[in-house]
Design a protein around this motif. Structure first.
Motif, PDB file in Angstrom:
ATOM      1  N   UNK A 282      -6.265 -16.103   2.109  1.00  0.00           N
ATOM      2  CA  UNK A 282      -7.433 -16.970   2.136  1.00  0.00           C
ATOM      3  C   UNK A 282      -8.547 -16.358   1.290  1.00  0.00           C
ATOM      4  N   UNK A 283      -9.399 -17.209   0.729  1.00  0.00           N
ATOM      5  CA  UNK A 283     -10.578 -16.727   0.004  1.00  0.00           C
ATOM      6  C   UNK A 283     -11.467 -15.919   0.943  1.00  0.00           C
ATOM      7  N   UNK A 284     -12.204 -14.977   0.374  1.00  0.00           N
ATOM      8  CA  UNK A 284     -13.227 -14.282   1.162  1.00  0.00           C
ATOM      9  C   UNK A 284     -14.228 -15.309   1.661  1.00  0.00           C
ATOM     10  N   UNK A 285     -14.526 -15.264   2.941  1.00  0.00           N
ATOM     11  CA  UNK A 285     -15.401 -16.288   3.526  1.00  0.00           C
ATOM     12  C   UNK A 285     -16.791 -15.770   3.872  1.00  0.00           C
TER      13      UNK A 285
ATOM     14  N   UNK B  20     -13.413 -10.963  -5.092  1.00  0.00           N
ATOM     15  CA  UNK B  20     -13.485 -12.161  -5.918  1.00  0.00           C
ATOM     16  C   UNK B  20     -12.120 -12.623  -6.394  1.00  0.00           C
ATOM     17  N   UNK B  21     -11.086 -11.832  -6.120  1.00  0.00           N
ATOM     18  CA  UNK B  21      -9.722 -12.212  -6.484  1.00  0.00           C
ATOM     19  C   UNK B  21      -9.142 -11.465  -7.660  1.00  0.00           C
ATOM     20  N   UNK B  22      -9.914 -10.569  -8.263  1.00  0.00           N
ATOM     21  CA  UNK B  22      -9.414  -9.799  -9.396  1.00  0.00           C
ATOM     22  C   UNK B  22      -8.669  -8.564  -8.951  1.00  0.00           C
ATOM     23  N   UNK B  23      -7.715  -8.149  -9.755  1.00  0.00           N
ATOM     24  CA  UNK B  23      -7.017  -6.890  -9.518  1.00  0.00           C
ATOM     25  C   UNK B  23      -6.622  -6.291 -10.864  1.00  0.00           C
TER      26      UNK B  23
ATOM     27  N   UNK C 112      -7.915 -16.136  -6.040  1.00  0.00           N
ATOM     28  CA  UNK C 112      -8.866 -15.900  -4.948  1.00  0.00           C
ATOM     29  C   UNK C 112      -8.285 -15.542  -3.580  1.00  0.00           C
ATOM     30  N   UNK C 113      -7.147 -16.102  -3.135  1.00  0.00           N
ATOM     31  CA  UNK C 113      -6.682 -15.793  -1.773  1.00  0.00           C
ATOM     32  C   UNK C 113      -6.333 -14.312  -1.597  1.00  0.00           C
ATOM     33  N   UNK C 114      -6.841 -13.739  -0.502  1.00  0.00           N
ATOM     34  CA  UNK C 114      -6.736 -12.304  -0.263  1.00  0.00           C
ATOM     35  C   UNK C 114      -5.839 -11.987   0.919  1.00  0.00           C
ATOM     36  N   UNK C 115      -5.327 -10.742   0.938  1.00  0.00           N
ATOM     37  CA  UNK C 115      -4.623 -10.233   2.110  1.00  0.00           C
ATOM     38  C   UNK C 115      -5.650  -9.652   3.087  1.00  0.00           C
ATOM     39  N   UNK C 116      -5.220  -9.188   4.267  1.00  0.00           N
ATOM     40  CA  UNK C 116      -6.192  -8.683   5.250  1.00  0.00           C
ATOM     41  C   UNK C 116      -7.004  -7.479   4.782  1.00  0.00           C
ATOM     42  N   UNK C 117      -6.527  -6.750   3.773  1.00  0.00           N
ATOM     43  CA  UNK C 117      -7.266  -5.602   3.251  1.00  0.00           C
ATOM     44  C   UNK C 117      -8.312  -5.992   2.214  1.00  0.00           C
ATOM     45  N   UNK C 118      -8.288  -7.259   1.776  1.00  0.00           N
ATOM     46  CA  UNK C 118      -9.256  -7.721   0.786  1.00  0.00           C
ATOM     47  C   UNK C 118      -8.735  -7.723  -0.634  1.00  0.00           C
ATOM     48  N   UNK C 119      -7.411  -7.730  -0.807  1.00  0.00           N
ATOM     49  CA  UNK C 119      -6.802  -7.678  -2.136  1.00  0.00           C
ATOM     50  C   UNK C 119      -6.103  -8.996  -2.462  1.00  0.00           C
ATOM     51  N   UNK C 120      -6.246  -9.456  -3.696  1.00  0.00           N
ATOM     52  CA  UNK C 120      -5.614 -10.700  -4.124  1.00  0.00           C
ATOM     53  C   UNK C 120      -4.100 -10.622  -3.968  1.00  0.00           C
ATOM     54  N   UNK C 121      -3.526 -11.583  -3.259  1.00  0.00           N
ATOM     55  CA  UNK C 121      -2.078 -11.580  -3.034  1.00  0.00           C
ATOM     56  C   UNK C 121      -1.338 -11.942  -4.313  1.00  0.00           C
TER      57      UNK C 121
END
Length: 313
Positions: free
Chosen positions: A28-31, A266-269, A284-293
């Motif tokens: 999910x995107x950072x909310x 922001x979804x960048x890696x 944009x969608x992130x894993x629980x650690x805050x990293x773009x999947x």
């Protein structure tokens, strides 16, 4: 060196990586930052920039997204060039915290020392070390450094900055804890202000890969040919990225990909292959650690296709 990889090989690698990334549907995107929640979650881009300046891209590779925590790498580079790697290690630290990137507990357990310049506490401390006659002068130096790494003028997004500045209450607490421990080296709210601004600039996956390729090319931007930072500091920056670049998932990234990396909510890696290239992914969608999947999937795909894992050489 990067010339060992043909244009056809790199074009195919980034195209395949983009297709592999699109298969990922989780996250999910950072909310907690309103602007980030509003970005189209279907966006996905990938890019490779080699140490000799060749560019390969696929998908939404030119869409401009908020740099967020990836900015920590480039402010670190600015300050390290000015005060030296030993001073950064002494004042900020060079070890992973093992806790979330915005952890107050980690800071308290370390008696106010941030431990890493790539978590929020360490990044605020690093921003407090940027020199300048006033806040605007210090901020301009950070912006100029991002632009030098990207090889073009990078701009602040007023919309992102407003969204960040009005919701950064947790980081305000971190700034004051640093100040009380003697590890914030300027006015804490000034340091927080320029730190928040540095996270609010807009870049694309191609920009990000160019920034990483500058590290891969020992501090020389391979597109512009300009020296951005001292060669001897790139190894220390990459070490920090390997240890803490993806926060609590940094170990997993090292295990699976084997490259220094850095992510942003922001979804960048970004992943850097020293002496060869940089790989950037964006979604944009992130894993629980805050990293773009999907960003991780794209980077992992390129690294696997080209056998780039440093631990497999």
């Amino acid at each position: 060196m990067s010339e060992n990889y043909s244009d056809a090989m790199l074009k195919q690698a980034v195209g395949t990586a983009h297709k592999e990334a699109l298969k990922e549907t989780a996250g999910e995107n950072a909310s907690y930052i309103p602007y980030l929640a509003s970005v189209d979650s279907n966006l996905c881009g990938a890019a490779i920039v080699t140490a000799d300046g060749r560019v390969f891209e696929a998908g939404d590779s030119r869409f401009e997204f908020a740099i967020e925590s990836i900015s920590k790498v480039f402010t670190l580079a600015l300050v390290m060039d000015e005060v030296g790697a030993p001073a950064i290690r002494d004042k900020v630290g060079a070890n992973p915290t093992g806790m979330p990137f915005n952890s107050v507990l980690a800071l308290e357990l370390a008696k106010g020392k941030p431990l890493s310049p790539l978590v929020n506490a360490g990044a605020i401390a690093t921003a407090s070390l940027v020199t300048g006659s006033d806040t605007e002068a210090r901020w301009q130096r950070i912006l100029d450094m991002q632009s030098a790494f990207a090889g073009r003028g990078i701009s602040l997004s007023d919309e992102v900055n407003e969204s960040e500045q009005t919701t950064n209450f947790h980081n305000r607490a971190i700034a004051w804890i640093l100040y009380s421990a003697g590890t914030c080296y300027s006015d804490p709210l000034e340091a927080l202000d320029i730190y928040t601004r540095q996270c609010s600039t807009l870049i694309s996956a191609v920009d990000l890969a160019t920034m990483g390729a500058t590290l891969a090319n020992h501090g020389v931007n391979p597109v512009t040919g300009k020296t951005v930072i001292k060669k001897e500091n790139t190894q220390h920056i990459l070490a920090e990225m390997m240890m803490e670049g993806l926060y609590t998932a940094s170990g997993d990234f090292a295990y699976e990909v084997g490259l220094p990396g850095k992510s942003g909510v922001g979804g960048g890696i970004l992943a850097v292959v020293p002496g060869k290239m940089a790989i950037a992914g964006f979604a944009p969608p992130l894993d629980p650690s805050g990293n773009s999947i999907r960003g991780q999937a794209a980077v992992r795909s390129v690294a696997t296709q080209l056998n780039l894992n440093l631990f497999a050489q």
